[in-house]
Motif scaffolding. Structure first.
Motif, short mmCIF file in Angstrom:
data_model
loop_
_atom_site.label_atom_id
_atom_site.label_comp_id
_atom_site.label_asym_id
_atom_site.label_seq_id
_atom_site.Cartn_x
_atom_site.Cartn_y
_atom_site.Cartn_z
N SER A 137 0.84 -1.19 0.00
CA SER A 137 0.00 0.00 0.00
C SER A 137 0.88 1.24 0.00
O SER A 137 1.98 1.25 0.55
CB SER A 137 -0.90 -0.01 1.24
N ARG A 138 0.39 2.31 -0.63
CA ARG A 138 1.17 3.54 -0.65
C ARG A 138 1.28 4.15 0.74
O ARG A 138 2.13 4.99 1.00
CB ARG A 138 0.54 4.54 -1.62
N GLU A 139 0.41 3.71 1.66
CA GLU A 139 0.49 4.19 3.04
C GLU A 139 1.56 3.43 3.83
O GLU A 139 1.92 3.82 4.93
CB GLU A 139 -0.86 4.02 3.74
N THR A 140 2.05 2.31 3.28
CA THR A 140 3.07 1.53 3.98
C THR A 140 4.38 2.32 4.04
O THR A 140 4.90 2.73 2.99
CB THR A 140 3.33 0.19 3.25
N PRO A 141 4.94 2.55 5.22
CA PRO A 141 6.23 3.25 5.29
C PRO A 141 7.31 2.43 4.57
O PRO A 141 7.36 1.21 4.68
CB PRO A 141 6.51 3.32 6.80
N LEU A 142 8.13 3.13 3.80
CA LEU A 142 9.22 2.47 3.07
C LEU A 142 10.44 2.41 3.98
O LEU A 142 10.86 3.42 4.54
CB LEU A 142 9.54 3.26 1.81
N ARG A 143 10.99 1.21 4.14
CA ARG A 143 12.15 1.02 5.03
C ARG A 143 13.36 0.59 4.22
O ARG A 143 13.31 -0.41 3.49
CB ARG A 143 11.82 -0.04 6.10
N THR A 167 11.84 5.70 5.69
CA THR A 167 12.79 5.56 6.79
C THR A 167 14.10 5.00 6.26
O THR A 167 14.12 3.96 5.59
CB THR A 167 12.24 4.64 7.88
N LEU A 168 15.19 5.69 6.56
CA LEU A 168 16.53 5.19 6.25
C LEU A 168 17.20 4.82 7.57
O LEU A 168 17.29 5.64 8.48
CB LEU A 168 17.35 6.25 5.52
N VAL A 169 17.64 3.58 7.66
CA VAL A 169 18.35 3.10 8.85
C VAL A 169 19.82 2.92 8.47
O VAL A 169 20.17 2.00 7.73
CB VAL A 169 17.77 1.77 9.36
N ASN A 170 20.65 3.85 8.94
CA ASN A 170 22.09 3.77 8.64
C ASN A 170 22.78 2.88 9.66
O ASN A 170 22.83 3.21 10.85
CB ASN A 170 22.71 5.16 8.66
N ALA A 171 23.30 1.75 9.22
CA ALA A 171 24.08 0.88 10.08
C ALA A 171 25.49 1.46 10.22
O ALA A 171 25.89 2.31 9.42
CB ALA A 171 24.15 -0.53 9.49
N PRO A 172 26.25 1.05 11.23
CA PRO A 172 27.63 1.56 11.37
C PRO A 172 28.42 1.31 10.09
O PRO A 172 28.27 0.28 9.44
CB PRO A 172 28.19 0.73 12.52
#
Length: 344
Positions: A21-27, A74-79
């Motif tokens: 769904s377009r409402e689904t946050p993109l991770r 959402t962008l999750v930056n790993a070390p």
């Protein structure tokens, strides 16, 4: 020599895959060959600085969210795995946070590289990621060659495709790669659009990336989230009552919705942090299992009840049976894994 011909790409589109769904946050989970590459790409995609000037090296997992081209992203930056020589226990702690911050699973794993600095070590940077998440993570990995110089993309592509390290890396990642010009993106946003479109395409083909770690973490997060929200029931009731005294009609409905979304986000983020700190036990045992072999490890655990001698005998027997029994050994491993997870 490995071919650099990528698989045929469909027309770039920002239409979501049918199941998303377009409402689904993109991770999106982000790794890089340098901290600067990760920081620059994150700034370009989100359109703002999320790292301070003092954060030269990314040594801790960081979650950043914003609405990008109409979608919560959402962008999750790993070390960064190149700039930091982190001890295994610290690296695993940060990767556990990356799992929790991107639960129930990232729609893509992005590996940012500098196209002007492709070395034989570029391939090795991914090894800790593959060791932690498993070989299957590579088919969900998109290589982003980020640059800001005004070089023509076609001439840059020609140079990069001559690089043996890049060809090997692209082959490992199913030829999923794109060039990202930061200067061009600043003016028109076309590079971000191309990146998101390729993420959608990969997600449509493989669905989001998940494994036992993500499934276990998501279950724990939901339980913790409910617990945290329950502890805030009084505060929530009082705030909603205060809003009712201040507003009415559509304004009241809007303010209530914003507050509930705010509470939901706060409870979720707090639950993710709590669970990330509790997952160490599971991950350490998984690492030991990789080191000694699942059969030997399961046998050793079963022999633990009769002391160290039992562990040694159990490990030896388990190692032999693991190769013979196949599916039965895998079932035993799953059972042991679940038992330790639940016990923890």
């Amino acid at each position: 020599m490995a071919s650099v011909q990528g698989k045929p790409r469909r027309r770039l589109s920002l239409d979501s895959p049918p199941h998303m769904s377009r409402e689904t946050p993109l991770r999106i989970l982000v790794f890089g060959d340098s901290s600067q590459s990760q920081i620059s790409l994150t700034r370009s995609v989100l359109g703002q600085d999320v790292f301070t000037r003092d954060e030269v090296n990314i040594s801790a997992t960081k979650k950043s969210s914003r609405v990008v081209q109409g979608r919560n992203t959402t962008l999750v930056n790993a070390p960064n795995l190149q700039d930091n020589d982190l001890p295994d226990n610290i690296l695993h702690k940060e990767l556990r946070k990356a799992v929790c911050f991107s639960c129930p699973g990232p729609h893509a794993v992005v590996f940012v590289v500098d196209p002007f600095n492709l070395t034989p070590d570029t391939m090795n940077i991914l090894k800790p990621m593959v060791h932690f998440f498993g070989e299957c993570v590579l088919k969900h990995t998109l290589i982003v060659l980020y640059y800001e110089q005004g070089m023509r993309t076609l001439s840059l592509e020609d140079e990069v495709k001559k690089n043996k390290s890049f060809r090997e890396l692209a082959e490992k990642c199913s030829q999923n790669y794109l060039f990202f010009n930061g200067e061009v993106n600043l003016l028109e946003g076309s590079q971000t659009q191309a990146l998101l479109s390729q993420v959608y395409e990969m997600d449509s083909e493989h669905k989001m990336f998940s494994n036992m770690e993500f499934i276990d973490a998501e279950k724990r997060i939901q339980i913790e989230e409910r617990f945290i929200k329950k502890s805030k029931e009084k505060e929530i009731r009082e705030t909603l009552k205060a809003l009712e005294n201040q507003h009415s009609g559509e304004v009241l409905a809007s303010e209530k919705l914003k507050y509930k979304e705010k509470i939901q986000l706060e409870c979720r983020e707090k639950a993710e942090l709590v669970v990330a700190d509790k997952l160490g036990f599971t991950v350490r045992f998984v690492d030991y299992a990789v080191a000694v072999g699942k059969g030997a490890f399961v046998g050793g655990l079963l022999g633990f009840a009769v002391g160290y001698e039992g562990m040694a005998v159990g490990a030896a027997v388990g190692a032999g049976l693991g190769a013979v029994l196949g599916g039965a050994a895998n079932a035993a491993w799953s059972y042991i894994y679940k038992s330790f997870t639940d016990a923890h």
